[in-house]
Design a protein around this motif. Structure first.
Motif, short mmCIF file in Angstrom:
data_model
loop_
_atom_site.label_atom_id
_atom_site.label_comp_id
_atom_site.label_asym_id
_atom_site.label_seq_id
_atom_site.Cartn_x
_atom_site.Cartn_y
_atom_site.Cartn_z
N GLY A 247 2.11 -53.91 37.08
CA GLY A 247 2.38 -53.45 35.74
C GLY A 247 2.74 -51.98 35.73
O GLY A 247 2.81 -51.33 36.77
N GLU A 248 2.92 -51.47 34.55
CA GLU A 248 3.36 -50.09 34.41
C GLU A 248 2.39 -49.10 35.01
O GLU A 248 2.78 -48.09 35.59
N SER A 249 1.09 -49.36 34.89
CA SER A 249 0.07 -48.42 35.38
C SER A 249 -0.71 -48.96 36.57
O SER A 249 -1.76 -48.42 36.92
N SER A 250 -0.23 -50.03 37.18
CA SER A 250 -0.99 -50.64 38.28
C SER A 250 -0.81 -49.84 39.56
O SER A 250 0.11 -49.04 39.70
N LEU A 293 -4.82 -49.18 29.57
CA LEU A 293 -4.94 -50.47 30.26
C LEU A 293 -5.29 -51.59 29.28
O LEU A 293 -4.87 -52.73 29.46
N GLU A 295 -4.17 -51.84 26.27
CA GLU A 295 -2.91 -52.25 25.67
C GLU A 295 -2.07 -53.07 26.64
O GLU A 295 -1.37 -54.00 26.24
N GLN A 296 -2.13 -52.73 27.93
CA GLN A 296 -1.27 -53.40 28.91
C GLN A 296 -1.82 -54.75 29.37
O GLN A 296 -1.08 -55.72 29.47
N ILE A 297 -3.12 -54.79 29.65
CA ILE A 297 -3.67 -56.01 30.25
C ILE A 297 -4.90 -56.55 29.53
O ILE A 297 -5.41 -57.62 29.89
#
Length: 1033
Positions: A247-250, A293, A295-297
């Motif tokens: 993901g974007e921040s992974s 995170l 919001e993302q996951i």
């Protein structure tokens, strides 16, 4: 220092000067050692553990003296100096023995009292539990094959974990690490970077943050000033990449937090005063990242870290504070321990305890390690030796009591408020995918071909030039020239065993050197001894000892030894872990190693060699000869090592690591939902539900750091008391939009003034508060500034005092009471109590609170402290039942001079596995015992985590001194105003409880801290505050 030829001459001179000593002096020497052997005496009493530099200088002067009488006089004085050193060493040994005896008594007493408090005896099955809590039955199975690893990896899919690692000192970056640049940039730096990188590649792990210090100094590379650096995964991690999990921040990142001097790189001993500033900066990063995170996951639900892992004492201290502020599990890896270092430095006799503390800040470090033990769920070690010989030196860990507690927990029996961290052995991981074990030998080369010949690495040529027959098997030792590494015994064993000399060569890689005379005295002594032994046994052509090698040469050296079908040896007296043994095994080298320390665990796993007693020279020779001469045994050990080496790989390390984290009781902020099973985040609250039974209030409110309004919910009164919604009505208190009344009032403020003046409230406290109110001026009237009162008094005491002095409780937005164990907000409902407790704060600090078990122990302790009153004995500490609460046990102190320091009570509680903070307060007239995760400074961080109150917008007002938790209020990103002349009488009585000066805790030179003169008026306070608010520290 010059070479060590002087030693032999010196010892011969001692023999020669014997008749020159009078009978009295000679008899003293003889009584000191019995039958006097100068050589044994010198080596055992001087070389081992003492700095002989001064003696060498004296010998140079004596040697240059031509007059026989004067020369003998100088040598006589030197003999006396040696005798004096021996006396000093014996005195240190006696003091050490006394310390150990005292500690044994304290431990035994603590165990007896703890056992007496626990009602049920241990069964025979419980007694068999290992001393560090790892029974064979409970041990997690190792992954023994690639198929098993893939099976485990499949089980982790679907998880999206967030991990935080902390390593503060040294220079940390992902590539081209400057290992060895200084004492702080060494093996720990490499370990934490590789751990973060490996964890980021593991199934089920979404993001890993390695937090460290941002250094923007001209003395170091610019890369250390970059706020964020992504750690690129290695090419091979043993798992198939799954793009769906990316993901974007992974991934894994180094996140550099600015704290301390912005333009200066400082050593770890100087970092201690800036720890609170790092904690506040790291807390801000973690909270923001958790929301991102979410919001993302997390389907909009905040994803908190699964654990926070501190490395070394400074990061452990930080992790303990962060763990408490966030209420998430903490892990600890000590790397090296302060108590062990203190013992070794004291035994050397070169520095006093005060000198050691001033140089190494050792007492601050030890207290940080004790606090880390208080807060840690798991302590990760490399070997059992670290547990049994180092961690057991600490008050917070007792293997015997830990075994009893572990047994009771397994049976589901109450431990009466006692807790002990779980010690887990997880050896460091290594990268092996780039290593190709050498399959050829010196006679038949398989790696080259006639069409494509390759030249040998330069280090091979450098080593083989020493040998008359370079094709013989090579015995390889790789260690610095240190007496503890026992290299001289290895050379003796090789020199005196003719069969071994005929079959093998010996290679000694002893660091790098240009000139022996420029080496340290200890290193030059060992190296000179080796050279003399080579000459004594005529080992020329059979022993290699190259002067230089670099880090990139080490794998080639292993390959050369394997190519000759050689053996790797580690003959150290004690080896804490033995990383070189694993590296050697990865290159196909069998091993001979000391049986003391880490090699025992390595041999148990790899089964690739022999263990020996390093003190027995013959055992070394026999084991080496056995492996070199027996080709079948050599091949078996080599193959075992290659077959099992993956057990020390990073995937294996991370699997064991994550499996241990999974056994922790998962905690997170109590208003955060503990379930991620698709519950509706916008679900409304049932009128009869308590906070413990409903969805996350913060998610229901949908508030953000800038105060965005969310869905319609009830006031704080409703949240805390579970009252019906229609019974709650907002009460106007400021000229603000009443739609914001659903939030605590301080969320609407631009700045928060925290009044944390300690001492006796009858002594001018109300006047100081009014001056602070007046300093706020119009900003108080228009609601831009809010006020929080932080105190050791209980809420009933505060309420009574404020009302008696003409204050309105609504002058304050919140009250941090009972030394930080209670938190109250001003109620906005006129029909209810003017204040309301934050019940979730109690849940937040509940971790490891001893409750009733702790209370009983404290009552027993208090009853044991008495003083004579005529013929009667009167108790010095009396329980203050009226003002004690569920999370604060209060005691009245009748005589400060008879009360032991708070550090002694804290030590006593730790020995009994009871975790708490002991705070002497109110000018030494009261003592508060509160949860280990509670404090007044931590309460401010709680307000940031739960309500988004910006810590940098806070101004904390303190006196010149205060309660024994005073220093915690000084450091951090908030501004601090010290009111000179206020509460200055507590300095001696309370702060003598600290093992270290205040300068080891907080930097009073910080731009965030300012002082105002004694008797200042409101205008002066306003001027100082305006200056602080405008500064950017």
């Amino acid at each position: 220092m010059a070479g060590n030829d002087w030693i032999n001459s010196y010892l011969e001179a001692i023999l020669d000067v014997g008749p020159g000593l009078d009978d009295a002096k000679s008899s003293l020497l003889l009584r000191e050692r019995g039958r006097f052997s100068p050589t044994r005496y010198f080596v055992e009493e001087v070389i081992t553990g003492f700095d002989e530099t001064d003696l060498h200088r004296s010998w140079v002067r004596a040697q240059a003296t031509r007059s026989p009488q004067e020369r003998n006089t100088r040598l006589e004085n030197m003999c006396w100096r040696i005798w004096n050193l021996a006396r000093q060493k014996k005195q240190l040994e006696n003091e050490d023995a006394q310390r150990k005896a005292k500690r044994r008594m304290e431990l035994e007493r603590g165990r007896r009292e703890a056992t007496a408090d626990m009602s049920e005896d241990l069964s025979e099955g419980e007694k068999d539990v290992s001393s560090h809590g790892d029974s064979n039955r409970g041990r997690l199975p190792r992954i023994s094959s690639l198929d098993a690893m893939e099976t485990w990896a499949c089980q982790q899919k679907g998880k999206k974990l967030y991990l935080v690692l902390i390593s503060l000192h040294g220079l940390i970056r992902g590539e081209n690490m400057e290992l060895g640049r200084d004492s702080d940039t060494g093996g720990q730096v490499k370990y934490v970077v590789e751990l973060a990188r490996a964890l980021g590649s593991m199934p089920g792990v979404y993001r890993v943050d390695l937090l460290t210090r941002q250094v923007a100094s001209p003395d170091v590379d610019w890369s250390y000033g970059e706020p964020t650096e992504m750690l690129n995964p290695r090419d091979s991690n043993g798992f198939d990449d799954d793009d769906d999990e990316m993901g974007e921040s992974s991934g894994a990142y180094i996140v550099r937090i600015p704290f301390g001097p912005r333009d200066k790189y400082i050593q770890k001993e100087e970092l201690w005063p800036y720890i609170p500033e790092f904690v506040d900066g790291a807390l801000n990063h973690i909270v923001q990242m958790s929301k991102v995170l979410g919001e993302q996951i997390g389907s909009g639900e905040t994803v908190w870290p699964i654990a926070i892992h501190g490395h070394y004492a400074d990061a452990g201290d930080s992790a303990a504070l962060l763990s408490g502020a966030l209420n998430v599990p903490m892990l600890l890896t000590g790397h090296s321990l302060g108590r062990d270092k203190l013992d070794q430095l004291l035994k050397q006799g070169r520095m006093s305890k005060d000198e050691i503390n001033n140089t190494y800040k050792i007492m601050r470090r030890i207290e940080a390690e004790e606090l880390s033990l208080d807060a840690s769920e798991i302590v990760i070690t490399s070997t059992r030796q670290e547990i049994e010989e180092q961690w057991q030196l600490y008050d917070g860990f007792d293997p015997i009591l830990e075994r009893k507690l572990r047994a009771r927990m397994k049976r589901g029996v109450s431990c009466y408020g006692r807790f002990m961290p779980r010690m887990v052995v997880i050896p460091p991981g290594m990268e092996f995918h780039h290593i190709v074990p050498h399959e050829g030998d010196m006679d038949g080369e398989t790696e080259e071909s006639e069409e494509h010949p390759t030249s040998p690495p330069p280090i091979w040529t450098e080593i083989m030039r020493f040998f008359s027959n370079p094709r013989k098997p090579m015995i390889l030792a790789l260690a610095r020239p240190d007496p503890k590494k026992n290299i001289t015994t290895l050379v003796k064993a090789f020199g005196e065993c003719r069969p071994l000399r005929e079959l093998a060569n010996l290679t000694l890689i002893m660091g790098n050197r240009d000139d022996i005379d420029e080496m340290s005295s200890t290193s030059s002594s060992v190296l000179m001894s080796v050279l003399k032994l080579i000459d004594k046994y005529d080992l020329y052509g059979q022993v290699a000892y190259p002067k230089h090698h670099n880090q990139g040469d080490v794998p080639e050296i292993y390959r050369l030894a394997a190519k000759t079908k050689g053996v790797f040896i580690n003959p150290a007296f004690i080896e804490p872990f033995g990383l070189t043994l694993i590296e050697a095994a990865a290159h196909g080298l069998p091993m001979v190693a000391t049986k003391n320390g880490g090699p025992v665990d390595i041999q148990r796993v790899l089964d690739n060699g022999l263990l020996v007693d390093p003190h027995e020279q013959q055992s070394l020779a026999t084991a080496l000869l056995k492996l070199v001469a027996d080709r079948q045994l050599w091949a078996k050990c080599r193959q075992n090592g290659l077959n099992n080496i993956h057990l020390y790989s990073w995937p294996e390390h991370c699997k064991a690591y994550l499996s241990r984290i999974a056994t922790c009781r998962q905690r997170q902020p109590q208003w955060q939902s503990s379930s991620n099973e698709g519950l509706d985040n916008h679900e409304t609250e049932s009128p009869s539900d308590s906070l413990r039974d409903i969805k996350d209030i913060s998610l229901n409110l949908k508030f953000s750091l800038d105060g965005d309004k969310g869905e319609d919910v009830e006031s704080l009164m409703s949240w805390s008391k579970g009252a019906p919604k229609d019974a709650q009505k907002a009460r106007p208190s400021d000229k603000v939009d009443q739609s914001s009344s659903k939030y605590p009032a301080f969320r609407r403020r631009k700045h928060i003034y925290v009044i944390a003046i300690d001492g006796d409230y009858e002594d001018g406290f109300s006047d100081i508060v009014r001056r602070i109110f007046d300093a706020a001026g119009k900003e108080k009237i228009d609601g831009s500034i809010g006020f929080i009162l932080s105190t050791s008094y209980s809420m009933p005491e505060i309420q009574s005092h404020l009302l008696s002095k003409g204050f309105d409780l609504h002058d304050f937005d919140a009250f941090i009471c009972s030394s930080g164990s209670d938190l109250y907000y001003t109620s906005l409902n006129s029909e209810e109590s003017p204040i309301v407790a934050d019940s979730e704060y109690h849940s937040h600090i509940e971790y490891r609170w001893g409750g009733e078990g702790l209370r009983k122990t404290l009552l027993r302790w208090a009853s044991s402290i008495t003083e004579k009153k005529g013929e009667d004995e009167e108790q010095v500490l009396v329980p203050d039942e009226e003002f004690s609460t569920n999370h604060c046990f209060a005691f009245k102190i009748k005589n400060q001079d008879k009360v032991p320091p708070s550090k002694e009570l804290r030590k006593s509680m730790r020995i009994q596995a009871l975790r708490c903070h002991v705070i002497y307060c109110q000018n030494g007239t009261k003592a508060n015992v509160i949860p280990v995760l509670a404090s007044r400074s931590q309460a401010l961080r709680y307000l940031f985590v739960r309500w988004g109150v910006d810590l940098s917008k806070m101004v904390v007002f303190v006196g010149e001194c205060g309660d024994s938790d005073y220093e915690g209020l000084l450091g951090g990103v908030h501004k601090t105003v010290i009111l000179k002349g206020v509460c200055n009488t507590a300095l001696k009585s309370l702060h003598g409880n600290r093992n270290y000066p205040l300068s080891h805790v907080v930097s009073l030179d910080s731009l965030n801290i300012s002082e105002v003169r004694e008797g200042c008026n409101s205008s002066e306070i306003q001027s100082i505050v305006t200056k602080l608010r405008g500064s950017k520290a």
